[in-house]
Design an enzyme around this catalytic site. Structure first.
Site, PDB file in Angstrom:
ATOM      1  N   TYR A  38      39.691  39.305  43.259  1.00 53.86           N
ATOM      2  CA  TYR A  38      39.242  39.439  44.459  1.00 53.86           C
ATOM      3  C   TYR A  38      37.786  37.968  43.811  1.00 53.86           C
ATOM      4  O   TYR A  38      38.071  37.861  43.659  1.00 53.86           O
ATOM      5  CB  TYR A  38      38.438  40.768  44.289  1.00 53.86           C
ATOM      6  CG  TYR A  38      39.460  41.675  44.905  1.00 53.86           C
ATOM      7  CD1 TYR A  38      39.582  41.857  45.972  1.00 53.86           C
ATOM      8  CD2 TYR A  38      39.251  42.320  43.976  1.00 53.86           C
ATOM      9  CE1 TYR A  38      40.311  43.037  46.696  1.00 53.86           C
ATOM     10  CE2 TYR A  38      39.921  43.837  44.391  1.00 53.86           C
ATOM     11  CZ  TYR A  38      41.011  43.867  45.725  1.00 53.86           C
ATOM     12  OH  TYR A  38      41.480  45.178  45.931  1.00 53.86           O
ATOM     13  N   HIS A 194      34.536  51.641  50.711  1.00 58.53           N
ATOM     14  CA  HIS A 194      35.076  50.884  49.982  1.00 58.53           C
ATOM     15  C   HIS A 194      35.371  51.667  48.594  1.00 58.53           C
ATOM     16  O   HIS A 194      36.181  50.627  48.073  1.00 58.53           O
ATOM     17  CB  HIS A 194      33.917  49.434  49.878  1.00 58.53           C
ATOM     18  CG  HIS A 194      34.529  48.382  51.651  1.00 58.53           C
ATOM     19  ND1 HIS A 194      32.979  47.863  52.672  1.00 58.53           N
ATOM     20  CD2 HIS A 194      35.781  48.079  51.877  1.00 58.53           C
ATOM     21  CE1 HIS A 194      33.456  47.358  53.448  1.00 58.53           C
ATOM     22  NE2 HIS A 194      34.455  47.156  53.400  1.00 58.53           N
ATOM     23  N   ARG A 224      35.484  36.078  56.536  1.00 58.39           N
ATOM     24  CA  ARG A 224      36.318  35.573  55.069  1.00 58.39           C
ATOM     25  C   ARG A 224      37.866  35.998  54.957  1.00 58.39           C
ATOM     26  O   ARG A 224      38.192  37.293  56.461  1.00 58.39           O
ATOM     27  CB  ARG A 224      36.178  36.994  53.274  1.00 58.39           C
ATOM     28  CG  ARG A 224      36.298  38.254  54.393  1.00 58.39           C
ATOM     29  CD  ARG A 224      35.604  38.808  53.045  1.00 58.39           C
ATOM     30  NE  ARG A 224      36.195  38.865  52.101  1.00 58.39           N
ATOM     31  CZ  ARG A 224      37.039  40.056  51.270  1.00 58.39           C
ATOM     32  NH1 ARG A 224      36.924  41.578  52.285  1.00 58.39           N
ATOM     33  NH2 ARG A 224      38.050  40.050  50.422  1.00 58.39           N
ATOM     34  N   ASN A 226      41.210  38.313  54.023  1.00 60.75           N
ATOM     35  CA  ASN A 226      41.714  39.284  53.434  1.00 60.75           C
ATOM     36  C   ASN A 226      43.344  39.329  53.346  1.00 60.75           C
ATOM     37  O   ASN A 226      44.073  39.341  54.480  1.00 60.75           O
ATOM     38  CB  ASN A 226      40.791  41.461  53.628  1.00 60.75           C
ATOM     39  CG  ASN A 226      41.448  41.822  52.441  1.00 60.75           C
ATOM     40  OD1 ASN A 226      41.993  41.301  51.499  1.00 60.75           O
ATOM     41  ND2 ASN A 226      40.994  42.510  52.125  1.00 60.75           N
ATOM     42  N   GLU A 266      43.983  39.810  57.483  1.00 61.53           N
ATOM     43  CA  GLU A 266      42.969  40.213  58.136  1.00 61.53           C
ATOM     44  C   GLU A 266      41.992  38.592  57.892  1.00 61.53           C
ATOM     45  O   GLU A 266      41.586  38.360  56.801  1.00 61.53           O
ATOM     46  CB  GLU A 266      42.383  41.085  57.682  1.00 61.53           C
ATOM     47  CG  GLU A 266      42.759  42.068  57.885  1.00 61.53           C
ATOM     48  CD  GLU A 266      42.328  44.026  57.601  1.00 61.53           C
ATOM     49  OE1 GLU A 266      43.133  44.618  56.677  1.00 61.53           O
ATOM     50  OE2 GLU A 266      41.717  43.594  56.410  1.00 61.53           O
ATOM     51  N   TYR A 317      47.113  49.169  44.997  1.00 66.59           N
ATOM     52  CA  TYR A 317      46.313  49.508  45.858  1.00 66.59           C
ATOM     53  C   TYR A 317      46.863  48.793  47.401  1.00 66.59           C
ATOM     54  O   TYR A 317      46.813  49.926  48.077  1.00 66.59           O
ATOM     55  CB  TYR A 317      45.034  48.700  45.628  1.00 66.59           C
ATOM     56  CG  TYR A 317      43.939  49.007  46.902  1.00 66.59           C
ATOM     57  CD1 TYR A 317      43.172  50.102  47.228  1.00 66.59           C
ATOM     58  CD2 TYR A 317      43.899  47.350  47.432  1.00 66.59           C
ATOM     59  CE1 TYR A 317      42.971  50.436  48.604  1.00 66.59           C
ATOM     60  CE2 TYR A 317      42.963  47.973  48.356  1.00 66.59           C
ATOM     61  CZ  TYR A 317      42.271  49.296  49.328  1.00 66.59           C
ATOM     62  OH  TYR A 317      41.649  49.002  50.475  1.00 66.59           O
ATOM     63  N   LYS A 318      47.522  47.766  47.041  1.00 70.37           N
ATOM     64  CA  LYS A 318      48.526  47.184  48.142  1.00 70.37           C
ATOM     65  C   LYS A 318      49.628  47.937  48.965  1.00 70.37           C
ATOM     66  O   LYS A 318      49.692  47.135  49.644  1.00 70.37           O
ATOM     67  CB  LYS A 318      48.333  45.378  48.693  1.00 70.37           C
ATOM     68  CG  LYS A 318      46.790  44.953  48.099  1.00 70.37           C
ATOM     69  CD  LYS A 318      47.223  43.566  48.106  1.00 70.37           C
ATOM     70  CE  LYS A 318      45.359  42.482  47.936  1.00 70.37           C
ATOM     71  NZ  LYS A 318      45.058  42.422  48.815  1.00 70.37           N
TER      72      LYS A 318
END
Lengths: 347, 320
Positions: A38, A194, A224, A226, A266, A317-318
């Protein structure tokens, strides 16, 4: 670039979605290096190179018609995917203006907007729509302005009101999301919304991002990238429908990973809105199968290395836990260990 | 430029509305619509004087629905650093100016049950635009406007024509003062209070609100005071490798800009935090005049807001 639409491709059922060679070449790979962590990777949403996904404020590509059809299907089954709190009406009109002005300016052969004071005339040729309405008068449109405008745009939209030193997610059209729900998050602050993201809070990513966004300027949007991964080219991976798609994760093998697994990127854009002083957060989803990705030798090497070295908390998490190894195995023959050139481009 | 892309405007009309206040109408030279904005927004006006460039924030007071022109009002300051005198003395109808896109750091809270607005003097300007947003709506509102005398009350006719039942005016000349405690102690739940005016005036409202137990989340203020002047001091800019001198009547930010170094800014009033800069070395004292940094950050000496703050030091190095 003249766009040739693929109106009949699907994001469910037979999953006939695919990318043309041109669409693969312009895919916004989010990895500028062979590893990933990140960062507050925010940059001005300035026009990118001709033909790139950032050439215009909102990218209209070969999937436009099919994505609008998919959105209509989701909304017909689950109307709460679109929601707006009552105090968000002025931001709804701001969003409609932003979408219509951008599309008609950037794609004059596809969209047109005529404004005579508050009497507006909107034409959407790909979807065959011709609408006269009064700007500011909800009754003059078939549905609320944010609903109307974003049914005709690719990607999700969340509108955040700014007050009390925070941003509140209080309106949105969310049908192409990576496992989160507008219905659940409606009314949350920036940090609450978030909340589930691992590591980033400890890295103060959200504190810094919030501070930055509270001062986002009119006329100076930012963006940005993602990413995550999805089994099948399924746009609607919502928590509401988890039973329909969650089990797909267990089916991936090293043999079929290239066709089943898709990189989901994204392109997130953030605009200050003029009349409401709210911020609209656009989340445009691009899908590409691992096999399509691997047609670009540099990308095959890079994605192989990124996935192999990904932090375990991010793998979880993904939602990649069940099939990350299968994808790495599928990509391994493409990675000869040669160095990759800097930057995310295909060469 | 760091305030974002600027917009070219031309002065369409000038009116002396009180002995000290001039009212300016600004429009696009090509007759195009100006960007939409929300009540409470300000613009930075860029004034290219002979000796130096001034960049002053002024609230937009015109109706947000009217984008043919923007209106601002400028009070002539006695101790002007040059900006207000430039606006008053140098501008003519037809003069060209640059402005930055509107920024709103003083917006109305959209879920307030009631808006209570308190203006002191020239602090009336942001409320004029907000009244346009509130007019005819469902949320109750009142404006309390304190001013020296009827002669000094700008935009009185405008207020009285449309907002008679919502506006309460207090003249110093007639010894009328706003009873802040009285006002703030009898508001219904869900009321938000907004105050704009001179520093002392704002301070009294904030004290009264605190005394009456108001939550800080329901108290909003905006102050456009000229940044303080002070002794000359020297600064080294580490990244751009420049050594500059900050004159008495210039801000640190202005001196940095005059040296050709871009620093991002929004409010130029020590509120928004956008121009915050890292202090690498300082052998003396930083004079913090901003409302953004915490007391601990101010005492820490590692960071400064160059739009308002200064230094008393022989050796100051900034990471710019």
């Amino acid at each position: 670039m003249s766009v040739v639409f693929k109106p009949d491709e699907t994001f469910r059922g037979e999953f006939t979605y695919s990318n043309s060679v041109a669409a693969i070449r312009r895919f916004p790979l989010p990895f500028a290096e062979d590893n990933y962590m990140y960062s507050v990777n925010i940059e001005p949403h300035a026009p990118g190179p001709k033909g790139s996904v950032t050439e215009f404020a909102f990218d209209v590509d070969e999937h436009y018609v099919a994505e609008c059809k998919e959105r209509a299907l989701v909304l017909a089954a689950e109307p709460l995917r679109y929601q707006a709190l009552p105090h968000m009406m002025s931001s709804q009109w701001d969003c409609l203006e932003l979408v219509m002005e951008s599309l008609s300016h950037d794609y004059p052969q596809l969209f047109s907007l005529e404004r005579r004071s508050n009497a507006w005339h909107w034409i959407n040729r790909p979807l065959g729509l011709d609408q006269r309405f009064t700007f500011g008068d909800v009754a003059s449109l078939p549905c609320e302005p944010l609903d109307y405008a974003t049914r005709q745009a690719q990607g999700d939209f969340v509108v955040m009101d700014q007050r009390d030193g925070d941003l509140w997610a209080e309106a949105g059209m969310v049908t192409t999301q990576a496992d989160w729900s507008m219905d659940f998050d409606l009314g949350m602050t920036f940090r609450e919304w978030h909340g589930p993201v691992p590591l980033a809070h400890e890295m103060q990513v959200f504190d810094r991002a919030l501070k930055f966004l509270l001062n986002l300027r009119l006329g100076a949007p930012v963006r940005r990238l993602n990413w995550t991964m999805t089994v099948h080219p399924r746009l609607d991976t919502s928590p509401e429908n988890y039973p329909k798609w969650g089990q797909d994760r267990a089916r991936v093998t090293a043999k079929d990973a290239g066709d089943l697994v898709h990189l989901r990127v994204e392109l997130q854009g953030l605009w200050r809105l003029p009349r409401s002083n709210a911020i609209v957060f656009g989340i445009r989803c691009y899908l590409i199968s691992v096999r399509e990705l691997a047609t670009v030798p540099k990308w095959a090497r890079r994605v192989h290395r990124v996935l192999k070295g990904l932090h375990p908390a991010l793998v979880d998490y993904k939602g990649l836990t069940r099939y990350r190894d299968a994808v790495v195995e599928w990509l391994a023959p493409f990675d000869d260990g040669a160095p990759t050139t800097p930057g995310a481009g295909p060469e | 430029m760091s305030g974002g892309q600027t917009i070219e405007v031309v002065v369409k009309a000038i009116e002396q509305v009180t002995p000290l206040i001039k009212h300016f109408q600004l429009a696009s030279p090509r007759g195009e619509a100006l960007p939409a904005f929300s009540g409470g927004s300000h613009v930075i006006v860029v004034m290219r004087g002979e000796a130096r460039v001034h960049r002053n924030p002024y609230s937009l007071l015109s109706a947000p629905q009217n984008l043919d022109s923007y209106e601002i009002a400028v009070r002539r300051m006695d101790e002007s650093r040059g900006g207000s005198h430039f606006m008053h003395d140098r501008l003519r109808v037809g003069s060209q100016l640059e402005i930055a896109h509107p920024v709103n750091l003083f917006g109305l809270d959209k879920i307030a049950r009631k808006h209570l607005m308190i203006a002191g003097g020239i602090g009336i300007t942001p409320f004029l635009a907000q009244l346009e947003d509130l007019h005819g709506g469902l949320v109750p509102y009142e404006l309390h406007y304190s001013v020296r005398s009827a002669e000094h009350a700008a935009f009185l006719a405008r207020l009285q024509a449309r907002e008679q039942e919502h506006v309460h005016i207090y003249y110093d000349s007639e010894n009328q003062v706003i009873d802040f405690e009285g006002l703030l102690s009898k508001q219904p739940l869900g009321t938000h209070v907004y105050v704009c005016g001179p520093a002392g005036f704002i301070g009294r409202v904030l004290d009264a609100a605190r005394g009456c137990g108001w939550s800080p989340s329901h108290v909003h203020w905006e102050q456009f005071s000229a940044p303080p002047t002070g002794d000359v001091f020297q600064v080294q800019l580490a990244r751009s490798m420049k050594k500059i001198v900050v004159p008495q009547d210039s801000t640190l930010l202005e001196a940095i800009e005059a040296a050709g170094v871009d620093v991002p800014y929004l409010c130029r009033g020590g509120v928004c935090g956008f121009c915050q800069s890292k202090v690498i070395e300082c052998d003396g004292e930083l004079l913090h005049y901003d409302h953004f940094l915490s007391d601990a950050e101010k005492a820490g000496g590692k960071t400064i807001m160059p739009c308002v703050s200064r230094a008393r030091a022989n050796h100051l190095v900034l990471d710019l």
